[in-house]
Design an enzyme around this catalytic site. Structure first.
Site, PDB file in Angstrom:
ATOM      1  N   GLY A  42      -6.607  -2.554  -7.763  1.00 17.31           N
ATOM      2  CA  GLY A  42      -7.458  -2.792  -6.593  1.00 17.31           C
ATOM      3  C   GLY A  42      -7.063  -2.222  -5.331  1.00 17.31           C
ATOM      4  O   GLY A  42      -5.823  -2.516  -5.150  1.00 17.31           O
ATOM      5  N   ARG A 113     -17.746  -2.071 -13.551  1.00 17.83           N
ATOM      6  CA  ARG A 113     -17.903  -3.148 -12.247  1.00 17.83           C
ATOM      7  C   ARG A 113     -19.038  -3.663 -11.853  1.00 17.83           C
ATOM      8  O   ARG A 113     -19.350  -4.609 -10.929  1.00 17.83           O
ATOM      9  CB  ARG A 113     -17.234  -2.728 -11.143  1.00 17.83           C
ATOM     10  CG  ARG A 113     -17.678  -1.595 -10.360  1.00 17.83           C
ATOM     11  CD  ARG A 113     -16.612  -0.740  -9.799  1.00 17.83           C
ATOM     12  NE  ARG A 113     -15.560  -1.389  -8.784  1.00 17.83           N
ATOM     13  CZ  ARG A 113     -14.552  -0.876  -8.102  1.00 17.83           C
ATOM     14  NH1 ARG A 113     -14.636   0.555  -8.240  1.00 17.83           N
ATOM     15  NH2 ARG A 113     -13.963  -1.435  -7.368  1.00 17.83           N
ATOM     16  N   ASN A 171     -10.877   6.377   1.066  1.00 22.02           N
ATOM     17  CA  ASN A 171     -10.659   6.186  -0.397  1.00 22.02           C
ATOM     18  C   ASN A 171     -12.124   6.646  -1.107  1.00 22.02           C
ATOM     19  O   ASN A 171     -12.619   5.784  -1.690  1.00 22.02           O
ATOM     20  CB  ASN A 171     -10.492   4.527  -0.473  1.00 22.02           C
ATOM     21  CG  ASN A 171      -9.284   4.505  -1.483  1.00 22.02           C
ATOM     22  OD1 ASN A 171      -9.150   5.232  -2.490  1.00 22.02           O
ATOM     23  ND2 ASN A 171      -8.659   3.508  -1.086  1.00 22.02           N
ATOM     24  N   TYR A 172     -12.524   7.881  -0.884  1.00 23.43           N
ATOM     25  CA  TYR A 172     -13.577   8.376  -1.385  1.00 23.43           C
ATOM     26  C   TYR A 172     -13.567   8.509  -3.181  1.00 23.43           C
ATOM     27  O   TYR A 172     -12.485   8.999  -3.556  1.00 23.43           O
ATOM     28  CB  TYR A 172     -13.951   9.726  -0.722  1.00 23.43           C
ATOM     29  CG  TYR A 172     -15.091  10.595  -1.556  1.00 23.43           C
ATOM     30  CD1 TYR A 172     -16.405   9.844  -1.768  1.00 23.43           C
ATOM     31  CD2 TYR A 172     -14.997  11.828  -1.938  1.00 23.43           C
ATOM     32  CE1 TYR A 172     -17.672  10.486  -2.416  1.00 23.43           C
ATOM     33  CE2 TYR A 172     -16.106  12.530  -2.393  1.00 23.43           C
ATOM     34  CZ  TYR A 172     -17.218  11.914  -2.581  1.00 23.43           C
ATOM     35  OH  TYR A 172     -18.310  12.389  -3.104  1.00 23.43           O
ATOM     36  N   LYS A 230      -3.438  12.653   5.170  1.00 22.47           N
ATOM     37  CA  LYS A 230      -2.594  13.037   4.098  1.00 22.47           C
ATOM     38  C   LYS A 230      -2.914  14.310   3.216  1.00 22.47           C
ATOM     39  O   LYS A 230      -4.026  14.361   2.820  1.00 22.47           O
ATOM     40  CB  LYS A 230      -2.370  11.873   3.183  1.00 22.47           C
ATOM     41  CG  LYS A 230      -2.152  10.282   3.841  1.00 22.47           C
ATOM     42  CD  LYS A 230      -2.511   9.248   2.943  1.00 22.47           C
ATOM     43  CE  LYS A 230      -4.036   9.127   2.767  1.00 22.47           C
ATOM     44  NZ  LYS A 230      -4.460   8.123   1.620  1.00 22.47           N
ATOM     45  N   ASP A 262      -2.930   3.755  -1.560  1.00 25.19           N
ATOM     46  CA  ASP A 262      -3.021   2.622  -1.072  1.00 25.19           C
ATOM     47  C   ASP A 262      -1.343   2.174  -0.667  1.00 25.19           C
ATOM     48  O   ASP A 262      -1.079   1.515   0.386  1.00 25.19           O
ATOM     49  CB  ASP A 262      -3.303   1.804  -2.254  1.00 25.19           C
ATOM     50  CG  ASP A 262      -4.444   2.167  -2.785  1.00 25.19           C
ATOM     51  OD1 ASP A 262      -5.598   2.505  -2.092  1.00 25.19           O
ATOM     52  OD2 ASP A 262      -4.659   1.708  -3.990  1.00 25.19           O
ATOM     53  N   ASP A 298      -0.314   0.728 -10.741  1.00 27.56           N
ATOM     54  CA  ASP A 298      -0.527   0.881  -9.285  1.00 27.56           C
ATOM     55  C   ASP A 298       0.718   0.638  -8.451  1.00 27.56           C
ATOM     56  O   ASP A 298       0.748   1.042  -7.203  1.00 27.56           O
ATOM     57  CB  ASP A 298      -2.035   0.517  -8.905  1.00 27.56           C
ATOM     58  CG  ASP A 298      -3.228   1.188  -9.417  1.00 27.56           C
ATOM     59  OD1 ASP A 298      -2.992   2.032 -10.323  1.00 27.56           O
ATOM     60  OD2 ASP A 298      -4.315   0.665  -9.093  1.00 27.56           O
TER      61      ASP A 298
END
Length: 324
Positions: A42, A113, A171-172, A230, A262, A298
């Site tokens: 997440g 989800r 965060n596309y 970035k 993240d 992650d």
């Protein structure tokens, strides 16, 4: 564009969905993979966990199902030192699930989800104790795509007159925006935040050929006091007002890239919380991102404190070409 708002002394509150994650271990395409590792994934909880690694109080706010995946997710985030007391257990909706499928052209992520516990989050959350002492609230564009109630939550968190600064990672995720265009919505949300993170590649995917470089992203998003662009493995640039600071990325052997953005955001925010200048913040962003790039999960271990200090205080020559 307003002057940068200082982060308050309270915890960084990260709001958003965390799912159970299945990934091949060792890394291989799903069609040929052997074992699948059960992990958690997440964007917002990733940020919270890395903030905790850096000694910054962090609270993850979300909802999970009353199921084994939900308990695993909550326990996994808490084990890294994150406050999970504001995570609600939904008795009727499940915990979300994702499956990673690594391949030669990158990792594809398959989401399961729809109708999840976190998709039922809404703006009423803002009237609970979850944000009572927030020093900063962190959101991403992922939450805005999950449901109308989640969109309303993001919109209200970014409302004028809010008592806390807000950081927003664009965060596309194209898979989450199949039924509506993302460009206008994500631009509108990002331009209202205090601090924004966006990849140059995703800015180009969203806003087209007018985005040539970091400077053109700044022209497109004049609202945030701080904008961080970035550029993959090349460099990152932070704009404080019109002033730009650029730091090249580190050399890293990439095992799996998901989660690195993240981690970068967490490193940058942690440096701000500790009073770091823009260059130091960008460096800590790169160092934290490297921790995610070098593992299949992650979340990966940070360099040693001594190595962090060495690289954060290095000369430009000492930083350039360094490895974590």
């Amino acid at each position: 564009m307003s002057a940068p708002r200082p982060l308050g002394p309270g915890p960084v509150v990260c709001i958003g969905e965390t799912m159970a994650a299945l990934a091949p271990d060792p890394v291989a395409p799903l069609e040929t993979a052997g074992l699948l590792r059960v992990d958690i994934a997440g964007a917002e909880s990733n940020v919270a966990m890395y903030l905790a690694d850096h000694g910054v109080p962090a609270r993850w706010v979300s909802a999970v199902g009353d199921d084994p995946f939900g308990r695993r997710v909550r326990d996994g985030v808490a084990a890294l030192g994150v406050d999970v007391t504001a995570v609600r257990t939904d008795p009727t909706r499940p915990t979300g699930l994702l499956i990673k499928n690594p391949g030669p052209d990158g990792t594809r992520v398959h989401y399961y989800r729809s109708g999840s516990a976190a998709a039922a989050l809404g703006p009423e959350l803002l009237r609970t104790d979850a944000l009572r002492d927030a020093g900063l609230v962190h959101l991403t564009g992922i939450t805005a795509a999950l449901s109308p109630s989640c969109r309303a939550l993001v919109e209200e968190t970014l409302a004028p007159g809010r008592p806390y600064p807000v950081s927003f990672d664009v965060n596309y995720r194209p898979a989450l925006w199949r039924h509506e265009p993302a460009a206008e919505t994500l631009w509108s949300l990002a331009d209202r935040a205090d601090i924004v993170f966006v990849g140059l590649d995703e800015a180009q995917a969203l806003w087209g050929d007018t985005v040539k470089d970091a400077g053109s992203v700044r022209e497109l998003l004049p609202g945030p006091a701080v904008l961080v662009v970035k550029d993959g493995s090349r460099a990152s640039t932070a704009f404080l007002g019109p002033t730009a600071y650029t730091v090249p990325a580190l050399r890293v052997h990439v095992v799996e890239p998901v989660g690195a953005g993240d981690a970068f955001a967490a490193g940058y925010l942690a440096s701000l919380r500790h009073g770091g200048d823009p260059v130091r913040a960008l460096r800590l962003g790169h160092l934290t991102a490297a921790s995610a790039l070098r593992v299949t999960a992650d979340h990966g271990p940070l360099p040693s404190p001594a190595r962090l200090t060495e690289l954060l205080t290095a000369t430009e020559g000492g930083w350039s070409g360094a490895t974590p």
